[in-house]
Scaffold this motif. Structure first.
Motif, PDB file in Angstrom:
ATOM      1  N   PRO A 122       1.049  -1.649  -0.290  1.00 40.94           N
ATOM      2  CA  PRO A 122       0.133   0.083  -0.039  1.00 40.94           C
ATOM      3  C   PRO A 122       1.521   0.770  -0.401  1.00 40.94           C
ATOM      4  O   PRO A 122       2.139   1.352   0.873  1.00 40.94           O
ATOM      5  N   LEU A 123       0.677   2.078  -0.298  1.00 38.54           N
ATOM      6  CA  LEU A 123       1.312   3.251  -0.455  1.00 38.54           C
ATOM      7  C   LEU A 123       0.190   4.842  -0.334  1.00 38.54           C
ATOM      8  O   LEU A 123      -0.777   4.413  -0.468  1.00 38.54           O
ATOM      9  N   LEU A 124       0.997   5.432   0.580  1.00 33.23           N
ATOM     10  CA  LEU A 124      -0.084   6.975   1.141  1.00 33.23           C
ATOM     11  C   LEU A 124       1.120   7.600  -0.139  1.00 33.23           C
ATOM     12  O   LEU A 124       2.683   7.923   0.430  1.00 33.23           O
ATOM     13  N   ILE A 125       0.683   8.467  -1.064  1.00 34.86           N
ATOM     14  CA  ILE A 125       1.729   9.341  -1.832  1.00 34.86           C
ATOM     15  C   ILE A 125       0.558  11.054  -1.455  1.00 34.86           C
ATOM     16  O   ILE A 125      -0.231  11.088  -1.745  1.00 34.86           O
ATOM     17  N   VAL A 126       1.509  11.950  -1.367  1.00 38.07           N
ATOM     18  CA  VAL A 126       1.327  13.371  -0.460  1.00 38.07           C
ATOM     19  C   VAL A 126       1.947  14.513  -1.302  1.00 38.07           C
ATOM     20  O   VAL A 126       3.110  14.116  -1.612  1.00 38.07           O
ATOM     21  N   ASN A 127       1.138  15.098  -2.178  1.00 41.80           N
ATOM     22  CA  ASN A 127       1.629  16.026  -2.691  1.00 41.80           C
ATOM     23  C   ASN A 127       1.747  17.628  -1.152  1.00 41.80           C
ATOM     24  O   ASN A 127       0.881  17.500  -0.289  1.00 41.80           O
ATOM     25  N   THR A 128       3.400  17.475  -0.878  1.00 44.11           N
ATOM     26  CA  THR A 128       3.881  18.632  -0.757  1.00 44.11           C
ATOM     27  C   THR A 128       4.807  19.506  -0.917  1.00 44.11           C
ATOM     28  O   THR A 128       4.813  20.234  -2.045  1.00 44.11           O
ATOM     29  N   TYR A 146      -2.352  17.043   0.159  1.00 41.25           N
ATOM     30  CA  TYR A 146      -3.338  16.213   0.034  1.00 41.25           C
ATOM     31  C   TYR A 146      -2.660  14.937  -0.510  1.00 41.25           C
ATOM     32  O   TYR A 146      -1.584  14.582  -0.638  1.00 41.25           O
ATOM     33  N   LYS A 147      -3.518  13.756   0.229  1.00 40.35           N
ATOM     34  CA  LYS A 147      -2.925  12.556   0.583  1.00 40.35           C
ATOM     35  C   LYS A 147      -3.890  11.651  -0.216  1.00 40.35           C
ATOM     36  O   LYS A 147      -4.284  11.622  -0.716  1.00 40.35           O
ATOM     37  N   TYR A 148      -3.358  10.418  -0.382  1.00 38.06           N
ATOM     38  CA  TYR A 148      -3.798   9.325  -1.816  1.00 38.06           C
ATOM     39  C   TYR A 148      -3.051   8.191  -1.419  1.00 38.06           C
ATOM     40  O   TYR A 148      -2.330   7.428  -1.043  1.00 38.06           O
ATOM     41  N   LEU A 149      -4.235   6.940  -0.602  1.00 34.97           N
ATOM     42  CA  LEU A 149      -3.830   5.819  -0.903  1.00 34.97           C
ATOM     43  C   LEU A 149      -3.992   4.931  -0.970  1.00 34.97           C
ATOM     44  O   LEU A 149      -5.198   4.776  -1.471  1.00 34.97           O
ATOM     45  N   THR A 150      -3.466   3.700  -1.401  1.00 35.48           N
ATOM     46  CA  THR A 150      -2.994   2.692  -2.431  1.00 35.48           C
ATOM     47  C   THR A 150      -3.665   1.715  -1.844  1.00 35.48           C
ATOM     48  O   THR A 150      -2.981   1.728  -1.251  1.00 35.48           O
ATOM     49  N   LYS A 151      -4.586   0.118  -2.553  1.00 37.86           N
ATOM     50  CA  LYS A 151      -4.268  -0.553  -1.957  1.00 37.86           C
ATOM     51  C   LYS A 151      -3.212  -1.700  -2.311  1.00 37.86           C
ATOM     52  O   LYS A 151      -2.512  -0.924  -3.383  1.00 37.86           O
ATOM     53  N   ARG A 152      -2.726  -2.313  -1.691  1.00 39.74           N
ATOM     54  CA  ARG A 152      -1.853  -3.701  -2.430  1.00 39.74           C
ATOM     55  C   ARG A 152      -2.563  -3.574  -3.575  1.00 39.74           C
ATOM     56  O   ARG A 152      -0.963  -4.463  -4.273  1.00 39.74           O
ATOM     57  N   ASP A 153      -3.581  -3.902  -4.358  1.00 42.42           N
ATOM     58  CA  ASP A 153      -3.574  -4.530  -5.360  1.00 42.42           C
ATOM     59  C   ASP A 153      -3.056  -2.580  -6.848  1.00 42.42           C
ATOM     60  O   ASP A 153      -3.836  -2.716  -8.197  1.00 42.42           O
ATOM     61  N   GLY A 154      -2.653  -1.528  -5.739  1.00 46.15           N
ATOM     62  CA  GLY A 154      -2.347  -1.357  -6.979  1.00 46.15           C
ATOM     63  C   GLY A 154      -3.446   0.641  -6.989  1.00 46.15           C
ATOM     64  O   GLY A 154      -3.690   1.026  -7.421  1.00 46.15           O
ATOM     65  N   SER A 155      -4.881  -0.152  -6.397  1.00 46.86           N
ATOM     66  CA  SER A 155      -6.166   1.202  -6.821  1.00 46.86           C
ATOM     67  C   SER A 155      -6.309   1.860  -5.821  1.00 46.86           C
ATOM     68  O   SER A 155      -5.696   1.925  -4.360  1.00 46.86           O
ATOM     69  N   LEU A 156      -6.869   3.069  -5.731  1.00 48.87           N
ATOM     70  CA  LEU A 156      -6.904   3.759  -4.248  1.00 48.87           C
ATOM     71  C   LEU A 156      -8.363   3.761  -3.896  1.00 48.87           C
ATOM     72  O   LEU A 156      -9.529   3.148  -4.379  1.00 48.87           O
TER      73      LEU A 156
END
Length: 161
Positions: free
Chosen positions: A27-33, A128-138
């Motif tokens: 899982p990823l947490l992508i954040v614009n900083t 803004y924070k975007y959390l993705t699942k292990r399958d790569g979907s949001l």
């Protein structure tokens, strides 16, 4: 057309390729900083998330993507951004090169994330924070106002980790 977050690649602050496909299954947490924003102290909370959830096998990967798109609040170059993050917040999570996250020049990853999140989920400010699942979907997105330590974000992370 991209099917998952793993179809994208970024560049690190050092200019090295950072293919998200290498993180497949995590899982990823992508954040614009941004370094000069009222939300900049969220770096501390993001680092705490990295410490709490990132060390596990297959754990959460936090990825910071600096952007100067909102209020010119990230004017520094890669060296300045890296030094600021390390000196002020002890950041050890992955920090990428500065990128556009909105408009026609937005990085393809942020165009995809915004498309998955819907109109209201497109970045409207820093952090803004975007959390993705292990399958790569949001899994879910969070506005700047949602702090890393918020129960809402913590619960969402727990659900995907």
């Amino acid at each position: 057309m991209a099917e998952s977050v793993y179809d994208f690649s970024l560049k690190t602050l050092r200019g090295e390729d950072f293919p998200l496909g290498a993180l497949r299954g995590r899982p990823l947490l992508i954040v614009n900083t941004a370094s000069q924003c009222g939300f900049t102290p969220q770096y501390a909370g993001l680092q705490a998330l990295q410490t709490a959830w990132g060390g596990q096998d297959g754990g959460l990967v936090i990825i910071g993507v600096p952007s100067n798109d909102f209020g010119n609040q990230e004017p520094g170059d890669a060296t300045a951004i890296g030094a600021f993050c390390e000196a002020n917040y002890g950041v050890t999570f992955a920090m990428m090169e500065k990128a556009h996250v909105k408009g026609a020049d937005a990085h393809p990853l942020f165009r995809w994330l915004g498309g998955q999140a819907g109109f209201l989920g497109k970045p409207r400010w820093n952090f803004y924070k975007y959390l993705t699942k292990r399958d790569g979907s949001l899994a879910e997105w969070f506005s700047s106002k949602t702090a890393p330590e918020s129960p809402k974000l913590q619960s969402a992370i727990k659900a995907v980790v």
